[in-house]
Design a protein around this motif. Structure first.
Motif, mmCIF file in Angstrom:
data_model
loop_
_atom_site.group_PDB
_atom_site.id
_atom_site.type_symbol
_atom_site.label_atom_id
_atom_site.label_comp_id
_atom_site.label_asym_id
_atom_site.label_seq_id
_atom_site.Cartn_x
_atom_site.Cartn_y
_atom_site.Cartn_z
ATOM 1 N N LYS A 1 0.835 -1.184 0.000
ATOM 2 C CA LYS A 1 0.000 0.000 0.000
ATOM 3 C C LYS A 1 0.868 1.231 0.000
ATOM 4 O O LYS A 1 2.054 1.182 0.305
ATOM 5 C CB LYS A 1 -0.926 0.020 1.226
ATOM 6 C CG LYS A 1 -0.189 0.194 2.546
ATOM 7 C CD LYS A 1 -1.153 0.092 3.697
ATOM 8 C CE LYS A 1 -0.451 0.374 5.031
ATOM 9 N NZ LYS A 1 -0.102 1.763 5.192
ATOM 10 N N PHE A 2 0.273 2.388 -0.356
ATOM 11 C CA PHE A 2 0.956 3.650 -0.180
ATOM 12 C C PHE A 2 1.067 3.917 1.315
ATOM 13 O O PHE A 2 0.127 3.696 2.067
ATOM 14 C CB PHE A 2 0.184 4.782 -0.854
ATOM 15 C CG PHE A 2 0.138 4.637 -2.345
ATOM 16 C CD1 PHE A 2 -1.067 4.389 -2.968
ATOM 17 C CD2 PHE A 2 1.278 4.723 -3.116
ATOM 18 C CE1 PHE A 2 -1.137 4.248 -4.340
ATOM 19 C CE2 PHE A 2 1.225 4.572 -4.473
ATOM 20 C CZ PHE A 2 0.016 4.326 -5.096
ATOM 21 N N THR A 3 2.182 4.392 1.751
ATOM 22 C CA THR A 3 2.420 4.567 3.184
ATOM 23 C C THR A 3 2.661 6.017 3.510
ATOM 24 O O THR A 3 2.651 6.893 2.657
ATOM 25 C CB THR A 3 3.662 3.771 3.607
ATOM 26 O OG1 THR A 3 4.797 4.388 2.996
ATOM 27 C CG2 THR A 3 3.568 2.324 3.154
ATOM 28 N N LEU A 4 2.942 6.284 4.777
ATOM 29 C CA LEU A 4 3.189 7.638 5.225
ATOM 30 C C LEU A 4 4.401 8.232 4.527
ATOM 31 O O LEU A 4 4.523 9.440 4.420
ATOM 32 C CB LEU A 4 3.396 7.663 6.744
ATOM 33 C CG LEU A 4 3.535 9.055 7.337
ATOM 34 C CD1 LEU A 4 2.216 9.795 7.263
ATOM 35 C CD2 LEU A 4 4.035 9.004 8.760
ATOM 36 N N LEU A 5 5.304 7.364 4.066
ATOM 37 C CA LEU A 5 6.472 7.894 3.363
ATOM 38 C C LEU A 5 6.028 8.775 2.205
ATOM 39 O O LEU A 5 6.535 9.868 2.001
ATOM 40 C CB LEU A 5 7.330 6.729 2.854
ATOM 41 C CG LEU A 5 8.633 7.102 2.153
ATOM 42 C CD1 LEU A 5 9.526 7.897 3.084
ATOM 43 C CD2 LEU A 5 9.344 5.856 1.654
ATOM 44 N N THR B 1 13.677 21.043 -13.979
ATOM 45 C CA THR B 1 12.814 20.447 -12.970
ATOM 46 C C THR B 1 13.588 19.428 -12.142
ATOM 47 O O THR B 1 14.244 18.540 -12.688
ATOM 48 C CB THR B 1 11.619 19.756 -13.636
ATOM 49 O OG1 THR B 1 10.905 20.701 -14.427
ATOM 50 C CG2 THR B 1 10.687 19.165 -12.588
ATOM 51 N N LYS B 2 13.475 19.551 -10.836
ATOM 52 C CA LYS B 2 14.154 18.612 -9.948
ATOM 53 C C LYS B 2 13.338 17.330 -9.818
ATOM 54 O O LYS B 2 12.112 17.371 -9.781
ATOM 55 C CB LYS B 2 14.338 19.231 -8.566
ATOM 56 C CG LYS B 2 15.219 20.479 -8.551
ATOM 57 C CD LYS B 2 15.288 21.057 -7.146
ATOM 58 C CE LYS B 2 16.161 22.315 -7.136
ATOM 59 N NZ LYS B 2 16.259 22.898 -5.770
ATOM 60 N N PRO B 3 14.026 16.202 -9.751
ATOM 61 C CA PRO B 3 13.281 14.954 -9.544
ATOM 62 C C PRO B 3 12.605 14.948 -8.174
ATOM 63 O O PRO B 3 13.097 15.543 -7.224
ATOM 64 C CB PRO B 3 14.360 13.869 -9.658
ATOM 65 C CG PRO B 3 15.637 14.565 -9.342
ATOM 66 C CD PRO B 3 15.484 15.986 -9.832
ATOM 67 N N GLU B 4 11.486 14.284 -8.115
ATOM 68 C CA GLU B 4 10.720 14.194 -6.871
ATOM 69 C C GLU B 4 10.305 12.745 -6.642
ATOM 70 O O GLU B 4 10.184 11.974 -7.585
ATOM 71 C CB GLU B 4 9.463 15.065 -6.969
ATOM 72 C CG GLU B 4 9.732 16.518 -7.292
ATOM 73 C CD GLU B 4 8.489 17.235 -7.802
ATOM 74 O OE1 GLU B 4 7.473 16.530 -8.030
ATOM 75 O OE2 GLU B 4 8.524 18.463 -7.956
ATOM 76 N N ILE B 5 10.063 12.389 -5.394
ATOM 77 C CA ILE B 5 9.505 11.080 -5.076
ATOM 78 C C ILE B 5 7.983 11.219 -5.116
ATOM 79 O O ILE B 5 7.407 12.005 -4.363
ATOM 80 C CB ILE B 5 9.959 10.594 -3.691
ATOM 81 C CG1 ILE B 5 11.474 10.449 -3.649
ATOM 82 C CG2 ILE B 5 9.290 9.264 -3.351
ATOM 83 C CD1 ILE B 5 12.017 10.123 -2.279
ATOM 84 N N ILE B 6 7.334 10.456 -6.012
ATOM 85 C CA ILE B 6 5.880 10.596 -6.120
ATOM 86 C C ILE B 6 5.135 9.474 -5.408
ATOM 87 O O ILE B 6 3.962 9.632 -5.071
ATOM 88 C CB ILE B 6 5.420 10.681 -7.591
ATOM 89 C CG1 ILE B 6 5.830 9.447 -8.383
ATOM 90 C CG2 ILE B 6 5.960 11.938 -8.237
ATOM 91 C CD1 ILE B 6 5.257 9.419 -9.790
ATOM 92 N N THR B 7 5.748 8.320 -5.183
ATOM 93 C CA THR B 7 5.144 7.275 -4.351
ATOM 94 C C THR B 7 6.239 6.559 -3.574
ATOM 95 O O THR B 7 7.384 6.477 -4.011
ATOM 96 C CB THR B 7 4.367 6.221 -5.167
ATOM 97 O OG1 THR B 7 5.269 5.534 -6.030
ATOM 98 C CG2 THR B 7 3.255 6.856 -5.962
ATOM 99 N N GLY B 8 5.820 6.048 -2.430
ATOM 100 C CA GLY B 8 6.688 5.189 -1.638
ATOM 101 C C GLY B 8 5.885 4.010 -1.159
ATOM 102 O O GLY B 8 4.729 4.158 -0.762
ATOM 103 N N GLN B 9 6.478 2.815 -1.161
ATOM 104 C CA GLN B 9 5.701 1.616 -0.919
ATOM 105 C C GLN B 9 6.548 0.594 -0.176
ATOM 106 O O GLN B 9 7.685 0.304 -0.571
ATOM 107 C CB GLN B 9 5.260 1.040 -2.268
ATOM 108 C CG GLN B 9 4.123 0.078 -2.198
ATOM 109 C CD GLN B 9 3.573 -0.190 -3.590
ATOM 110 O OE1 GLN B 9 3.993 0.432 -4.561
ATOM 111 N NE2 GLN B 9 2.667 -1.110 -3.687
#
Length: 925
Positions: A4-8, A216-224
């Motif tokens: 699942k998607f988490t708080l991260l 554009t700077k890279p970003e974290i869009i999901t963490g799992q």
């Protein structure tokens, strides 16, 4: 897959304000075209704009049919897809314009076994063999009905072709964003069904490869979290392997080391392996730095730091033991809550768990539930504290979520997505009924909390805010004798005293019935009618209740208090539960006057006129209009602007019309015995239709006595009448009337509903239909209470407006078991005869005739002209006659005549009988 998607993810989004829909370069495969064509003409087009060749074995197509969760079905992909090219997944039976595309690779695939209400998704391998969704048409959740809206197009996913706009540079699973709310912000262009012009190629206006202008700077869009030792991060754009696979760039503390980092082939997903394992109930800090994208400018992501709890509990000791999912409309609002109980012998950490269904929430505080203890999760902490100030073991969600008044699933899961407690409650049987003042509780904690049979309404008053709030949140459940909210027939609570005031005033109860008409409070509030098998009642509240949208044909349960306003009896609603939808609305009851017995009833007044057409309102306005009934009385028609009738009927109707509506009352002084009204609800309720009688439709045959000859199909034997349609077209006789009394033509109506379902009353052209008479009407729509009586030997079929279609005067000799009466050879011009052997549901030509009334013996009686078009009719001999009306009434008696003056006769059919027993039928034009 338990993930699942988490708080991260949530921390990244909240700290840096990032978006799950960030647009940079074409970062991955996208669904570039979707077609739900006619028959098998369906396909999905995938576009590679990444700047590199893509191995399709790293992708799958997912599908959900008619609502549900990802994925119900999966289809693996294979092969290589070059940059700038598309692959078209088509149905093998699709049109050759799709299957033979010259400029694209076309694969026949079961991924196209979808309809417009089936979600279609593109999933990707995260590098460990686990696939996650990256792009979709439609979404998970309930069945959308016919389809999902796309931009301005209603049901855009059904029977349309969708082409992705060239400004879309990344896949996106957020359907509300990709579909948009209008054409301008939608990612799709919607074309008509079977538009295949754009299949086989796609372009994107964003850059598909490195560019010197990218800042554009890279970003974290999901963490799992995949397991206790594995984490997957997805970046917003391709990043360099040197920085993404550098384990030093990822820090989890305390005591966790990232031992391996593997970047995917698309260069935007990294899988981290950690050691030792994340520990249940532990809070960890996280730091991610120095990740660089693949552009010529080598943009570096902003450093990220944060904290999260990890939870890997998978036991079975957590139980959901109390639920409160509604509140009295006059009490504290936002009070929904549910209770979690630890049935085990050891404490359980809830830190890091998630309410994944019900009221979405992540527990990111150090919450530990001791053995044998309770914890409350409340919709709004302030509201809960007002109602239950002594309860302290409570966690406030405070995010706007609430529990559904119609029932839903409440689910608690750990960080890895494993469900550790779940219950699916409902607001109706077999669960305790919805009451708005009581929680529902699991009384015996040793029983299965997922079984509705083990739940009851609460029996203890625990709130300090009023005597009508029952529950035991955060403590042992009582389930004592609860206050029973009685359910009454509406007639029981509709009785009035000598002053017209309700006998049940102030009674708190529930009623169940069908919704009739529209909401006459079209803004914030409700005022509408519910009718059960006994009576009707107005449902009212100054505010909307349970977000219910008034819809005629809904069957609902309403809980509230009996009240009245200006004589109109009302149920002031606290809760509304929909029990069923789409119920058939029967024909109204015909009345010729208004009174207490018509209040909140579905009624019709025949052949009325307007006393003063100038009272007709202009669009958007209310009006009371004087209506003159067929009896010459004047009653009040109330036109309410929320019906919009006056917006469509701009001029007052002239002449007679039929008026349909709901009975009302407005009497502002005691005794409340006047001011009765009728409220039409729809444009069709002001009915000016002439309802002309169709030609060549007749009552063809009837049986006065039927003890054992013709079975009604249920082992029952009733009188019957056969109807014959020879009009040249199918005829729907629903709404027509059957009567054995010509002075009361609106006696019994052919029904359009049976058991709340539509009932077909269509007689096909050239066909016969049977109506069973003298029944109680409960078997079906073709069963009538009207009886045949030799003492009043008449039966007539009338149009909805009371115009005679066919009338038959039968003879007493037809009242013998097995005998029938009807038209010789289906033609009354050949004679009205008694059959010794009848022919129900078939032509009379094969019936055995006992006697023929109009077959002429030698020198038999005849008349001319017939039909009569002048003042006189001439006989072929001198006779003494009695003339009868079609209803059997004697019109006149003449002795020894050969000419009869009929100038005073009204148009219609008459029977002439001689003293010798000869009978002929005479028609006066």
């Amino acid at each position: 897959m338990n993930k699942k998607f988490t708080l991260l993810t949530l921390m990244v989004l909240s700290i840096f304000g990032l978006s799950l829909n960030s647009q940079a370069q074409t970062t991955d495969l996208i669904i570039s075209e979707y077609a739900e064509g006619s028959s098998n003409n369906k396909y999905i087009e995938l576009y590679n704009g990444t700047g590199a060749t893509i191995d399709l074995s790293n992708y799958e197509m997912w599908r959900i049919s008619n609502g549900g969760a990802w994925p119900e079905s999966t289809v693996a992909l294979s092969g290589m897809l070059l940059d700038g090219e598309v692959i078209v997944l088509a149905n093998s039976s699709a049109d050759t314009a799709i299957t033979n595309l010259s400029n694209a690779t076309t694969l026949f695939s079961s991924a196209t076994f979808f309809n417009g209400n089936d979600a279609v998704g593109l999933a990707k391998d995260d590098g460990t063999g686990t696939f996650f969704l990256i792009d979709a048409v439609g979404t998970h959740g309930p069945d959308p009905g016919s389809g999902w809206n796309v931009g301005d197009t209603i049901n855009g996913t059904a029977e349309h072709t969708l082409v992705r706009k060239d400004t879309v540079c990344s896949p996106d699973t957020t359907w509300t964003v990709t579909a948009g709310t209008n054409n301008a912000n939608s990612q799709w262009i919607v074309y008509p069904q079977n538009t295949w012009t754009y299949a086989g190629s796609h372009t994107a206006s964003c850059s598909s490869g490195p560019t010197s202008s990218d800042t554009t700077k890279p970003e974290i869009i999901t963490g799992q979290f995949n397991s206790t030792t594995s984490v997957t991060l997805v970046f917003s754009e391709p990043v360099t392997s040197a920085t993404a696979q550098n384990t030093a760039n990822y820090i989890f503390a305390p005591g966790i080391t990232v031992t391996n980092a593997v970047l995917s082939s698309s260069e935007d997903t990294v899988n981290l392996t950690v050691s030792p394992s994340f520990v249940n109930g532990t809070q960890y800090g996280v730091s991610i730095t120095s990740i660089v994208d693949t552009s010529a400018n080598a943009n570096m992501m902003d450093p990220f730091t944060g904290a999260f709890y990890f939870n890997s509990y998978t036991g079975t000791d957590l139980m959901i033991t109390e639920i409160y999912y509604g509140q009295n409309s006059s009490g504290i609002q936002d009070l929904d809550y549910f209770e979690v109980y630890n049935a085990g012998s050891s404490s359980i950490s809830l830190a890091g768990m998630e309410i994944s269904s019900g009221m979405p929430f992540e527990i990111q505080t150090n919450v530990v539930l001791a053995a044998g203890s309770y914890m409350i999760f409340a919709e709004n902490l302030d509201s809960f504290n007002l109602a239950f100030p002594t309860v302290t073991n409570v966690v406030g969600i405070n995010n706007g979520g609430s529990l559904s008044g119609g029932g839903e699933t409440i689910e608690l899961s750990n960080t890895l997505g494993d469900v550790v407690a779940s219950v699916s409650y409902m607001s109706s049987a077999p669960w305790p009924g919805y009451t708005a003042i009581e929680s529902i509780e699991l009384c015996d904690l040793t029983t299965d909390y997922t079984d509705a049979a083990n739940w009851y309404v609460a029996g203890t008053v625990s709130s300090t805010v009023g005597d009508m709030l029952y529950g035991t949140p955060g403590s042992a459940n009582s389930c004592a004798a609860p206050p029973v909210i009685p359910t009454y027939d509406i007639a029981t609570v509709r009785t009035v005293d000598a002053n017209g005031e309700p006998d049940s005033l102030g009674v708190y109860c529930a009623v169940e019935g069908i919704v009739y008409g529209v909401d006459l409070d079209g803004n914030n509030g409700i005022s509408f009618t519910v009718i059960d098998e006994t009576r009707g009642i107005n449902i009212f509240n100054f505010n909307d209740v349970d977000a219910y949208v008034v819809t005629e044909g809904d069957e609902i349960r309403v809980v509230g208090e009996i009240d009245f306003y200006n004589g109109l009896i009302e149920l002031f609603a606290d809760s509304i539960t929909v029990l069923s939808t789409g119920n058939c609305i029967p024909f109204p009851t015909i009345v010729d006057a208004l009174g207490e017995e018509t209040e909140s009833e579905y009624i019709e007044m025949k052949n009325v006129t307007l006393a003063d057409p100038s009272q007709w309102p202009t669009p958007g306005n209310n009006a009371n209009i004087d209506v003159v009934t067929s009896n010459g009385d004047t009653v009040t028609m109330r036109l309410d602007r929320d019906t919009h009738i006056q917006d469509s009927i701009l001029s007052a109707p002239s002449g007679t019309f039929n008026l349909i509506g709901i009975g009302g009352q407005f009497d502002n002084s005691s005794p409340y015995l006047d001011g009765y009204q009728i409220f039409p609800m729809f444009v069709t309720d002001v009915d000016s239709n002439a309802y002309l009688a169709p030609a060549n439709v007749q009552i063809n045959e009837l049986a006065v006595t039927n003890v054992s000859t013709f079975d009604a199909g249920l082992g029952n034997y009733y009188q019957w009448a056969e109807f014959f349609n020879n009009s040249g077209a199918d005829l729907d006789v629903s709404g027509y009337f059957l009567s054995n009394d010509s002075t009361n033509v609106f006696m019994e109506r052919v029904r359009r509903c049976f058991d709340n379902n539509p009932a077909s009353a269509v007689i096909s052209d050239g066909d016969y239909a049977i109506g069973f008479l003298g029944t109680d009407g409960t078997e079906g729509f073709q069963y009538f209470e009207t009886e045949l009586d030799v003492n009043m030997p008449f039966i007539g079929l009338y149009t909805p407006n009371g115009t005679l279609v066919s009338g038959v005067v039968f003879t007493a000799d037809a009242a013998v078991e097995g005998y029938t009466f009807g038209a010789k050879n289906d033609d009354y011009a050949q004679g009205a005869v008694t059959f010794e052997a009848g022919t129900p549901e078939a032509t009379n030509a094969t019936g055995t005739i006992l006697s023929v009334l109009s077959i002429l013996p030698e020198n038999g009686l005849s008349i001319y002209p017939n039909p009569v078009v002048s003042d006189n009719v001439t006989f072929n001999k001198t006779v003494s006659v009695t003339v009868y009306s079609i209803t059997g009434q004697v019109i006149l008696v003449q002795q020894n005549i050969n000419t009869l003056n009929v100038s005073s006769f009204e148009s219609g059919m008459y029977l002439i009988e001689t003293t010798e027993g000869e009978i002929v039928k005479m028609i006066v034009k």
